[in-house]
Enzyme design. Structure first.
Site, PDB file in Angstrom:
ATOM      1  N   GLY A  24      38.927  51.775  35.856  1.00 32.24           N
ATOM      2  CA  GLY A  24      37.686  51.922  36.635  1.00 32.24           C
ATOM      3  C   GLY A  24      37.872  50.915  37.775  1.00 32.24           C
ATOM      4  O   GLY A  24      38.934  50.093  38.131  1.00 32.24           O
ATOM      5  N   GLY A  26      35.948  49.405  41.715  1.00 34.47           N
ATOM      6  CA  GLY A  26      34.447  49.019  42.222  1.00 34.47           C
ATOM      7  C   GLY A  26      34.700  48.454  43.550  1.00 34.47           C
ATOM      8  O   GLY A  26      35.764  48.787  44.247  1.00 34.47           O
ATOM      9  N   GLY A  27      33.693  48.046  44.005  1.00 36.15           N
ATOM     10  CA  GLY A  27      33.784  47.636  45.626  1.00 36.15           C
ATOM     11  C   GLY A  27      34.698  46.435  45.780  1.00 36.15           C
ATOM     12  O   GLY A  27      35.334  46.402  46.968  1.00 36.15           O
ATOM     13  N   VAL A  31      39.958  47.654  37.732  1.00 29.15           N
ATOM     14  CA  VAL A  31      40.530  47.136  36.468  1.00 29.15           C
ATOM     15  C   VAL A  31      41.526  48.114  35.809  1.00 29.15           C
ATOM     16  O   VAL A  31      41.356  49.144  36.021  1.00 29.15           O
ATOM     17  CB  VAL A  31      39.112  47.149  35.589  1.00 29.15           C
ATOM     18  N   LYS A  45      41.932  42.638  35.673  1.00 22.17           N
ATOM     19  CA  LYS A  45      41.209  43.000  37.117  1.00 22.17           C
ATOM     20  C   LYS A  45      41.943  42.512  38.349  1.00 22.17           C
ATOM     21  O   LYS A  45      42.048  41.252  38.227  1.00 22.17           O
ATOM     22  CB  LYS A  45      39.761  42.576  36.933  1.00 22.17           C
ATOM     23  N   ASP A 139      23.389  40.300  36.742  1.00 20.15           N
ATOM     24  CA  ASP A 139      23.404  41.730  36.942  1.00 20.15           C
ATOM     25  C   ASP A 139      23.832  42.216  35.586  1.00 20.15           C
ATOM     26  O   ASP A 139      24.500  43.162  35.384  1.00 20.15           O
ATOM     27  CB  ASP A 139      24.661  41.921  37.944  1.00 20.15           C
TER      28      ASP A 139
END
Length: 769
Positions: A24, A26-27, A31, A45, A139
């Site tokens: 995956g 993200g911003g 990962v 990560k 979060d």
């Protein structure tokens, strides 16, 4: 508006972990599935190379490592190794072989019965352990809960903070809309209660497949979180009562994580936790971590979320003591027997200074919380006294003496005799003003002072007679009505059109999820822009127009997503994500309206080209909404591109293998038939020998002998050919099984590829219309 993710970063090994594939992106990081030398799998990560040189990003990444290490490993992904000081910081955690809660609910549907109870107990226990370590996650959402075989695990502490006064008092707004508490959206001081609110929102999603505060747009979802009721349809009994208690707007009214854990463990299915009454034991809990500065009593929830001991949320005024005439619930002030503000003014300091014109211009008021922009003194802008703008209705100058006979109103330790000076002070002390409008008693006292003591008719009575759903909007409305001559300010930030244009000139935070992004979302609300239009300035009409354009743009983007999700099979599970802040950014800065970066993915690029046709063919403001819808759908586009590569790749692989299998199997069948007939021809050998002793023609036995001899040669040749070209019997049987399987797979793969191509063609028709 390029995504700051580095596109070329491809490493093969990090910290002794060989990277196998991407899990995956993200911003801030990506990962990977990593494998150690001993075969241990890990989720590795890496901070994006483009962020590695940013000191603040490095600090946040190091904080994430620190937060995860502080929490007991039974409820989070255990850290195997990390190096936040590396050239490209990284962290390796145990690989959890399971889906996220988000993916699981989307694929398999909501949880029910014992399965839901197990999930609620596991996540509540994890939350209690996190808070026991002195950490607030901030979060918690379905995407951050992994469903491991041995129970749920909470992941991603990227924006978590320790429960310390130096960290949780910051006003930066971070989190994921839909799972954020009201105080989190408003940028207020955060405690562990925000995670309890998020936990309840996650459980609603797990049990129903929908958000607790659904809405057609992000602005609608924010408004419902701030002032609306959660959608708990179908969630009754003890579980529903627990969720209602956790979703209370007041953080202090929510149970702490330890109490929540006891509730979900002890409450039987269908039962309601016992309310705290007379002789019942009421657990007393302290907010976890070193930040706990007060103790509150957690009362088990009742089935009616509005029913609380000593609190009636349907009333504006509180219950009167014995012997005092009852208060009319439709009134803000008390009865005529007592001065409406007497109780309030009695608690104010007797030596509070007067709020004078000199005091206002010299700036005695504290700055806005969080270091936000504080409006300049009144002399920096045209005021009612200067005559640049006509005074507001009901405005009285500081020396008019009109309000001299009325008692003063106390705010930030100052005495105010007229609303005009008070409104200016509230604008300059936004945090204190929010407290006034968010607390029913304080708001009632202010309303009584204005309406009963001063007889003021300039302020909308609904600010004081109705429930305030958003205290920030209430403050902005009060200031705009009483002092429209002041420059527009919201949450201590100047929000003139020039200031808004500058703030929204960089949409980067909206794309990366940086703390400023939610602050921008709070500003991007049509109702706020309409309030700001009440300020008397040449920009008033522009605020109204911007509010209408924002409404139209967001609705257009949501409508486009609705068309795609209804007509395209691949879009049916996607959720609309039209960020109103991005719509506003594009309205204020049209030059930012460019297609999103595809990161070199040809599949994403094709989808972007198709969808951007709608943007190019539309006019403002609809084009801004369509563009925001495209940006909000990037996750869907990436998933569709991956699906297309998989289906087309698998189809090509299976079809190619199928063609080879067909040829091999045909050769097997041919050699098999030859061997079969050659074996039959061998019968001619014994038959020919038998006929040699019989009185028949000599040619017949000889012919049969030759047929048998040729059959023997053919049998040996065919057998050797089949063995060399087709393999032994086991291999030939496996080939037949593979061909059988490919015959079943090909129709499914063909259908999948055709569906993807049909979706693309249908999307072209939708966007070109």
């Amino acid at each position: 508006m390029d995504d700051p993710q580095d596109q070329a970063m491809r490493v093969e090994e990090v910290g002794g972990f060989r990277l196998l594939r991407s899990l995956g992106r993200g911003g801030f990081g990506e990962v990977f599935l990593g494998e150690a030398a001993d075969g241990t799998l890990a989720a590795v990560k890496l901070l994006h190379a483009s962020w590695s040189g940013d000191a603040d990003m490095r600090r946040r990444f190091a904080a994430e490592v620190d937060q995860a290490r502080r929490v007991s490993g039974f409820c989070v992904a255990t850290i195997l190794d990390a190096d936040p000081d590396a050239a490209q910081p990284w962290i390796a955690t145990e690989f959890i072989d399971g889906p996220t809660l988000q993916a699981s609910v989307e694929a398999d549907g909501p949880r029910t019965g014992v399965e839901l109870q197990r999930l609620s107990v596991g996540t509540a226990t994890a939350l209690a352990a996190i808070h026991a370590a002195g950490v607030v996650h901030r979060d918690l959402k379905p995407d951050n809960i992994m469903l491991a075989p041995d129970g749920p695990r909470v992941i991603d502490f990227g924006i978590a903070r320790a429960v310390e006064s130096t960290s949780v008092t910051a006003s930066g707004v971070v989190g994921t809309i839909g799972y954020m508490a009201p105080e989190q959206l408003e940028g207020a001081r955060l405690t562990a209660a925000v995670d309890v609110f998020a936990w309840a929102s996650v459980m609603v999603f797990a049990a129903t497949g929908r958000e607790a505060f659904p809405g057609p747009t992000q602005a609608a979802r924010i408004a419902r979180i701030l002032g609306g009721e959660p959608d708990l349809a179908g969630l009754d009994g003890a579980f529903g009562a627990t969720l209602r208690a956790c979703l209370d707007k007041d953080p202090s009214a929510r149970p702490d994580a330890e109490t929540l854990m006891r509730w979900v463990i002890s409450a039987p299915s269908g039962a309601t936790p016992a309310r705290a009454t007379g002789g019942n034991h009421t657990p007393t809990t302290v907010a976890p971590g070193p930040d706990s500065d007060h103790t509150h009593t957690a009362v088990a929830p009742s089935s009616d979320a509005r029913t609380r001991v000593g609190v009636d949320h349907t009333r504006v005024a509180g219950q009167q003591p014995t012997g005092v005439p009852p208060v009319d619930p439709t009134r803000v002030a008390g009865t005529a027997q007592a001065a409406p503000t007497r109780n309030y003014t009695r608690t104010a300091p007797s030596d509070a200074p007067e709020a004078s014109a000199h005091a206002r211009s010299s700036g005695p008021y504290p700055s806005a919380p969080g270091g936000a922009h504080t409006p300049p003194p009144s002399g920096a802008y045209p005021s009612a006294a200067s005559g640049a703008y006509p005074p507001p209705s009901g405005f009285r100058g500081p020396n008019s003496g009109h309000f001299g006979a009325a008692p003063p109103y106390h705010f930030v330790s100052l005495r105010f005799h007229d609303p005009a000076h008070l409104a200016e002070a509230m604008q300059q002390n936004w945090g204190a003003a929010v407290k006034v409008f968010s607390e029913p008693g304080e708001r009632a006292a202010l309303g009584a002072w204005l309406m009963d003591d001063l007889g003021d008719t300039s302020v909308d009575r609904s600010l004081f007679r109705r429930e305030v759903r958003d205290a920030n909007l209430a403050v902005a409305s009060f200031v705009a009505q009483v002092r429209p001559d002041l420059p527009p300010v919201f949450r201590g930030r100047g929000v003139s059109l020039a200031e808004l244009r500058a703030l929204f000139s960089d949409p980067g935070p909206l794309l990366t999820g940086a703390p400023l992004s939610n602050e921008m979302v709070l500003l991007a609300r049509p109702e706020l822009l309409r309030i700001l239009s009440a300020h008397q300035s040449p920009e008033s009409v522009e605020y109204q127009r911007l509010a209408e354009d924002l409404d139209r743009g967001e609705n257009a983007g949501t409508l486009l997503h609705g068309q795609l999700s209804q007509q395209l099979v691949g879009w049916r599970s996607s959720q609309p994500n039209v960020n109103p802040a991005l719509v506003l950014a594009l309205l204020l800065n049209p030059h930012l309206m460019v297609p999103p970066d595809d990161n070199g993915d040809s599949g994403v690029a094709e989808w972007v080209d198709i969808l951007w046709q709608r943007v190019s063919n539309a006019s403002t403001p609809e084009s801004a909404g369509y563009a925001a819808a495209v940006y909000g759908s990037l996750g869907t586009l990436q998933a569709l591109a991956r699906q297309r590569r998989y289906w087309e790749g698998r189809y090509a692989e299976v079809s190619t293998a199928h063609e080879g299998l067909v040829g091999k199997v045909e050769l097997q069948n041919r050699t098999g038939r030859i061997i079969h007939w050659c074996r039959i021809s061998l019968i001619g050998l014994p038959l020919g020998l038998f006929l040699t002793v019989m009185p028949v023609w000599e040619v017949i036995p000889d012919l049969m002998m030759w047929v048998a001899l040729l059959g023997l040669v053919g049998l040996v040749g065919a057998f050797m050919t089949r063995l060399v070209l087709c393999g032994p019997a086991d291999r030939r049987r496996q080939r037949l099984l593979d061909l059988h399987n490919s015959n079943h797979q090909l129709p499914q793969l063909t259908s999948g590829v055709e569906r993807i191509r049909t979706d693309l063609a249908q999307a072209r028709r939708i966007t070109s219309s």
